[in-house]
Design a protein around this motif. Structure first.
Motif, PDB file in Angstrom:
ATOM      1  N   VAL A   1       0.838  -1.200   0.000  1.00 44.70           N
ATOM      2  CA  VAL A   1       0.000   0.000   0.000  1.00 44.70           C
ATOM      3  C   VAL A   1       0.871   1.247   0.000  1.00 44.70           C
ATOM      4  CG1 VAL A   1      -1.779   1.290   1.237  1.00 44.70           C
ATOM      5  CG2 VAL A   1      -1.826  -1.226   1.230  1.00 44.70           C
ATOM      6  N   GLY A   2       0.495   2.189  -0.856  1.00 46.96           N
ATOM      7  CA  GLY A   2       1.166   3.480  -0.872  1.00 46.96           C
ATOM      8  C   GLY A   2       0.165   4.594  -1.065  1.00 46.96           C
TER       9      GLY A   2
ATOM     10  N   LEU B   1       3.683   2.915   2.829  1.00 48.51           N
ATOM     11  CA  LEU B   1       3.158   2.892   4.197  1.00 48.51           C
ATOM     12  C   LEU B   1       3.736   1.749   5.013  1.00 48.51           C
ATOM     13  CD1 LEU B   1      -0.597   3.918   3.786  1.00 48.51           C
ATOM     14  CD2 LEU B   1       1.500   5.275   3.643  1.00 48.51           C
ATOM     15  N   SER B   2       4.144   0.660   4.362  1.00 48.72           N
ATOM     16  CA  SER B   2       4.738  -0.440   5.116  1.00 48.72           C
ATOM     17  C   SER B   2       6.064  -0.024   5.747  1.00 48.72           C
ATOM     18  CB  SER B   2       4.943  -1.664   4.212  1.00 48.72           C
ATOM     19  OG  SER B   2       5.909  -1.417   3.204  1.00 48.72           O
TER      20      SER B   2
ATOM     21  N   GLY C   1      -0.804  -3.033  11.691  1.00 44.73           N
ATOM     22  CA  GLY C   1       0.189  -2.491  10.774  1.00 44.73           C
ATOM     23  C   GLY C   1       0.381  -3.313   9.523  1.00 44.73           C
ATOM     24  N   ASP C   2       0.158  -4.646   9.604  1.00 46.64           N
ATOM     25  CA  ASP C   2       0.414  -5.477   8.427  1.00 46.64           C
ATOM     26  C   ASP C   2      -0.602  -5.260   7.324  1.00 46.64           C
ATOM     27  OD1 ASP C   2      -1.784  -6.689   9.570  1.00 46.64           O
ATOM     28  OD2 ASP C   2      -0.886  -8.689   9.690  1.00 46.64           O
TER      29      ASP C   2
ATOM     30  N   ALA D   1      11.080   5.216   2.209  1.00 47.06           N
ATOM     31  CA  ALA D   1       9.630   5.382   2.157  1.00 47.06           C
ATOM     32  C   ALA D   1       9.150   6.137   0.930  1.00 47.06           C
ATOM     33  CB  ALA D   1       9.141   6.091   3.422  1.00 47.06           C
ATOM     34  N   LEU D   2       9.958   7.045   0.401  1.00 46.14           N
ATOM     35  CA  LEU D   2       9.551   7.841  -0.750  1.00 46.14           C
ATOM     36  C   LEU D   2      10.169   7.266  -2.019  1.00 46.14           C
ATOM     37  CD1 LEU D   2       9.820  11.420   0.793  1.00 46.14           C
ATOM     38  CD2 LEU D   2       7.731  10.310  -0.019  1.00 46.14           C
TER      39      LEU D   2
END
Length: 424
Positions: A35-36, A46-47, A62-63, A109-110
């Protein structure tokens, strides 16, 4: 003060910090689907935020952000969706150092959008397509039944719809193969031939995703309908008009529709669209039955465009513009009607609005209308002409809202290219 992100976002970008649409992506460096959210020219993973301890939402394991579809996240409900979006806005805020100054996490993350592959955002169990633009329904009715019988007797009383084919819904960028099937000819309207589609068309639509569903036998009241809708995408319900014309009586669309439906990969949440709520068309002649009556604005001011890059051409033409606010039956009315008989919707189910045409010829959302069923040609500035789509044509549908502050809440691209039929 207008909220701004430490991630650079141009004024023309569809993905400012005020949007943050959800999608499913992968990358060559990390091929697992996850997921983003889109922010500027980047995807925020997001992970990674969960692993770094930066994204912890009450009621949300969170998973859920490491999964290959959004279904489980959708099923958690609007309070969780809103809390997640609020936290992401907080982390991306230019005044917040948590992520901004954590270079190691930022680097992971980005992910540049140019380096990712986007996938269908959900496991779509069921798909219903509505027929909710009065202008489109009227135009089609005039073409085939005349002005006096343009709208069927039920049209102003119910959001008309049909059950579509979920298995052939594809993400933007997927090629579409020209279909073949039975169709009639002008010379013989009762004896069909088997041939490739000669009237291949687009439909400019918006799709919406069910978040939390309802139990079998229970309805969703219209006042609660918005809480069951996770968000919206741009949608192209490709249509074989000649195949459709032969088959649709008495049971409606079948092979003329189920060969391909393209959606944009980013789901824009209802919370992001909330500032763009407007009054929709008047519904007073006749008034809807009580279960369909709304007391609040339920239309959205979303500018829509149809862009065509003809085969062999380097130039892209905008051949039509429209707006979601023209739609007669709102998405909340569609959901309330869908469940009024106790039909159970499930997280990840998708519905389409139907072709979104406006009152002017330049706002027609299909080539069927733009060419008036092939009786006139669309002339483009470089000499290219079209009535319907030809092999090699590339279509892109897109849409966005514009705020008073100048930023856009957009959906990105909904793109597809026509491949020749392999069955001649």
């Amino acid at each position: 003060m207008v909220l701004s992100s430490f991630v650079p976002v141009s004024q023309e970008s569809h993905f400012p910090i005020q949007n943050l649409p959800f999608g499913i992506f992968s990358s060559s460096a990390k091929p697992e689907r996850r997921v983003g959210v889109a922010i500027g020219d980047y995807v925020l993973d997001l992970s990674v935020l969960v692993q770094a301890g930066l994204l912890s939402i009450e009621g949300c394991a969170g998973d859920v952000f490491a999964q290959s579809t959004l279904n489980d996240f959708m099923g958690l409900g609007r309070p969780v969706w809103k809390a997640t979006r609020d936290r992401l806005q907080q982390l991306l805020d230019s005044n917040n150092a948590e992520l901004r100054d954590n270079q190691a996490v930022r680097d992971q993350a980005l992910v540049p959008q140019s380096e990712v592959t986007m996938h269908l955002p959900a496991n779509i169990g069921d798909y219903t397509d509505f027929y909710c633009s009065r202008e489109h329904a009227t135009n089609v009715g005039i073409m085939f039944r005349g002005k006096d019988n343009a709208l069927q007797p039920n049209w102003l009383h119910i959001p008309v719809g049909y059950h579509g084919r979920a298995s052939s819904i594809v993400v933007s960028g997927t090629d579409i193969t020209r279909p073949a099937g039975q169709r009639i000819t002008p010379a013989n309207k009762s004896q069909p031939i088997f041939a490739t589609c000669a009237k291949l068309d687009i439909e400019l639509e918006v799709g919406w995703f069910v978040g939390t569903g309802n139990k079998l036998g229970e309805r969703v009241e219209i006042k609660d309908a918005k809480d069951h809708i996770f968000g919206m995408v741009i949608m192209n319900d490709w249509s074989a008009r000649d195949i459709q014309a032969w088959e649709y009586v008495p049971l409606g669309p079948f092979l003329g529709k189920n060969f391909g439906t393209t959606i944009s990969p980013w789901i824009v949440t209802m919370d992001a669209l909330e500032p763009f709520l407007v009054d929709g068309p008047a519904q007073d002649a006749p008034e809807p039955l009580p279960y369909l009556k709304e007391s609040q604005p339920s239309a959205y001011d979303v500018h829509l465009e149809v862009q065509l890059k003809p085969a062999g051409s380097a130039k892209t033409h905008t051949v039509a513009t429209s707006n979601l606010k023209y739609m007669y039956w709102s998405v909340t009315q569609q959901l309330a009607h869908h469940t009024v008989n106790g039909c159970n919707l499930r997280e990840g189910d998708m519905c389409g609005t139907g072709t979104l045409s406006g009152p002017n010829e330049s706002e027609y959302g299909s080539f069927l209308e733009l060419s008036w069923n092939g009786t006139k040609k669309l002339n483009m500035e470089d000499g290219v002409e079209r009535t319907f789509l030809e092999d090699g044509d590339e279509v892109n549908l897109t849409g966005y809202c514009t705020s008073q502050e100048g930023y856009r809440i957009g959906f990105g691209d909904c793109r597809g290219k026509i491949l020749p039929c392999p069955y001649q």
